[in-house]
Design a protein around this motif. Sequence first.
Motif, PDB file in Angstrom:
ATOM      1  N   THR A 122      85.423  70.620  18.427  1.00 14.32           N
ATOM      2  CA  THR A 122      84.405  71.824  18.397  1.00 14.32           C
ATOM      3  C   THR A 122      83.486  71.322  17.379  1.00 14.32           C
ATOM      4  N   TRP A 123      83.688  70.453  16.574  1.00  9.06           N
ATOM      5  CA  TRP A 123      83.591  69.620  15.107  1.00  9.06           C
ATOM      6  C   TRP A 123      82.307  69.141  16.096  1.00  9.06           C
ATOM      7  N   THR A 163      79.936  70.898  17.823  1.00  5.88           N
ATOM      8  CA  THR A 163      79.193  71.627  16.903  1.00  5.88           C
ATOM      9  C   THR A 163      77.603  70.633  16.246  1.00  5.88           C
ATOM     10  N   ARG A 166      75.845  69.843  19.394  1.00  6.91           N
ATOM     11  CA  ARG A 166      74.346  71.409  19.150  1.00  6.91           C
ATOM     12  C   ARG A 166      73.548  71.632  18.500  1.00  6.91           C
ATOM     13  N   ASN A 167      74.096  71.274  17.003  1.00 10.34           N
ATOM     14  CA  ASN A 167      72.921  71.019  16.016  1.00 10.34           C
ATOM     15  C   ASN A 167      71.788  70.175  16.320  1.00 10.34           C
ATOM     16  N   GLU A 187      82.836  79.431  18.817  1.00 12.75           N
ATOM     17  CA  GLU A 187      83.313  78.437  17.253  1.00 12.75           C
ATOM     18  C   GLU A 187      82.254  77.841  17.223  1.00 12.75           C
ATOM     19  N   VAL A 188      81.311  76.945  18.595  1.00 13.58           N
ATOM     20  CA  VAL A 188      80.368  75.593  18.703  1.00 13.58           C
ATOM     21  C   VAL A 188      79.077  76.472  17.970  1.00 13.58           C
TER      22      VAL A 188
END
Lengths: 422, 199
Positions: B74-75, B78, B81-82, B164-165
């Motif tokens: 997830t981290w 993320t 994605r950012n 969450e992501v």
Amino acid sequence: MIHDCGEFKDLLVDLVYDEVEDSVASRLREHAASCIECRGELESILLTRKLASTLPEPQLDEDWGLSILELADDAAARFASNSEDRDRVSDASFDSVVGILDRKPGFFESLRTVLLRPAIVTAAAASVVFVVSFFLFQNAGHQPTSIEGEISGAPFTGPAYLDEVAQSTSSPDMTVPNRPRRIPETPDREETAKLAALESAARMATGGGGRQSSGSRIGTAGPTPKNPADKFALDDSILAKKSKSAPFAPAPTMPAALAEDLDTPAGAAAGKSAVGTGYGNNEAPGMSGMAAQAPSAGGEALFRDGMDAFNRGDCSSATSALQKVVDPPLDAPGRIPAALHHLGRCAKRTGQCGKALLNYENLLDRYPGYAGRFEAMWEAVACHRRLGHVGRATEILEELAKNPAWSARAKAELRDLGALDK
Amino acid sequence: MNAASRTDEELMQSFQTGDADAFRVLFEKYKTPIFAFLFRRCGNRDTASDLAQDVFARLVKSADSFRHQSKFSTWIYTIARNAVVDNARKARHRNHASLEDSRDKDGPRLGDRLAGDSPEPDRSVISQQLQEDLVEAISTLPEDQREVFLLREYHGMPFQEISEVVGAKIGTVKSRMRYALETLRRDLDSYENYARTLP
């Protein structure tokens, strides 16, 4: 069994991706078996997934990301060191607390006994007198030898350096080898240059010698060692140069003959001219002349600042820092290829393809053994293409195509350029 | 314990205490998926490669801030994605050409590149055409639907983790997935018979 098509549709996505419980899944399937519309929808989505699964995963090259692994190695060393420090501090605190608690019943009694014992009081008084006389000696300009040697583990040549070296032995940085003290670059460089000039003059006056210190200077101009303890050693070598103290200086790392050449004025002149006219070899262009007089910590710190800025996406700061790494005097010659590479990337990212190419071509010409060579070639091709340099792009692609790891992609690009058939 | 048998979180914990090899295992496991995600999101190989470098660099630099409150996957997704969102924003801010335009300027289109990257001599003409159309169909999905579709379909990420992501409710994520699948079904309608022949 589910009779409501709305409920089925709500859970359809969960069903096709197996994110419903088995019992719910079986009820949904039962519904689909009895409802033509819902069955049709389920089938069409499953077919779409089948089609989507035919898309191959794009692949990276084998050697992609070497710089990341290098970064990770550095970070791991830092984490390991921090972890050891934490353990040491927590162990010490734990031990002291446990020790006091264990001794608590007789602790104050023993303390009183100790304080009242005349012999120990006398010894304490003698220690005070000793320390006071020591500082009086120091202030009077006495050149201490044995006592300072005991404190620092090394002899000293003058009181001016005593505070600095004593501070260095008690500095917290000394216990954190991966965080060498940041030494301001310019004053250090000037001071070191002055010291080197004085040292050189002294050698000439005495008719030679001093190879060890010369070797040490050259040694520190080499690539920064990966071992954090070695970085620590570099700091020590800087201190050693200031105090002109041999025990701090690391062993010479260059051939004795070359070191000897550089000890002579002719050799030093040759070294300087080598810096001015280009580089004699691919690996250590800064291992001579002026570079030999500069501490590698400056170039190394600049390189790291540049990489930090690059990783933050701050190309302007990255360019500013990395440019200093590649400009003479060369502090960290081992970092030049990577600095050139990232200067190219910064320029490319900011749309300055011409400037990017200067760095890429410089890198490719001078450092054929650079680990990220093929990545740089690929990036140079993109720049050439943007500028319409089909010929040069083709040349680089043809070279890339000889490498098995890059062959497929290079040939695809060549096909796109219409050059493969030619 | 064998590195391969350890979870991502255990490996990350080892890295946080100075085990560089643990990071290597994570790096080898995630480098291609992260690059693939970025490539399919932005459509440009060079940009994706640069962004993937940035992602792993950020990961290394902020490794000590990973508190094991979420999954490692997830981290990292993320962060990825950012990175791609930031990149798109910067590109718009600089008033540069759009991602689609830069894709064309940088070389062959995504479909051409994919076809070139995975040469299979027995691939039929239909298969090649399908891949191109598939890439085109995915790239024309709205961004919020595309990222959900990519994470679920190609990276096997559960909807809860995707939520969450992307920072959206799970219901919203499922809706986006549903819309994405419907759009793709419509765009790839002509391949229905071919799809039935696939294993």
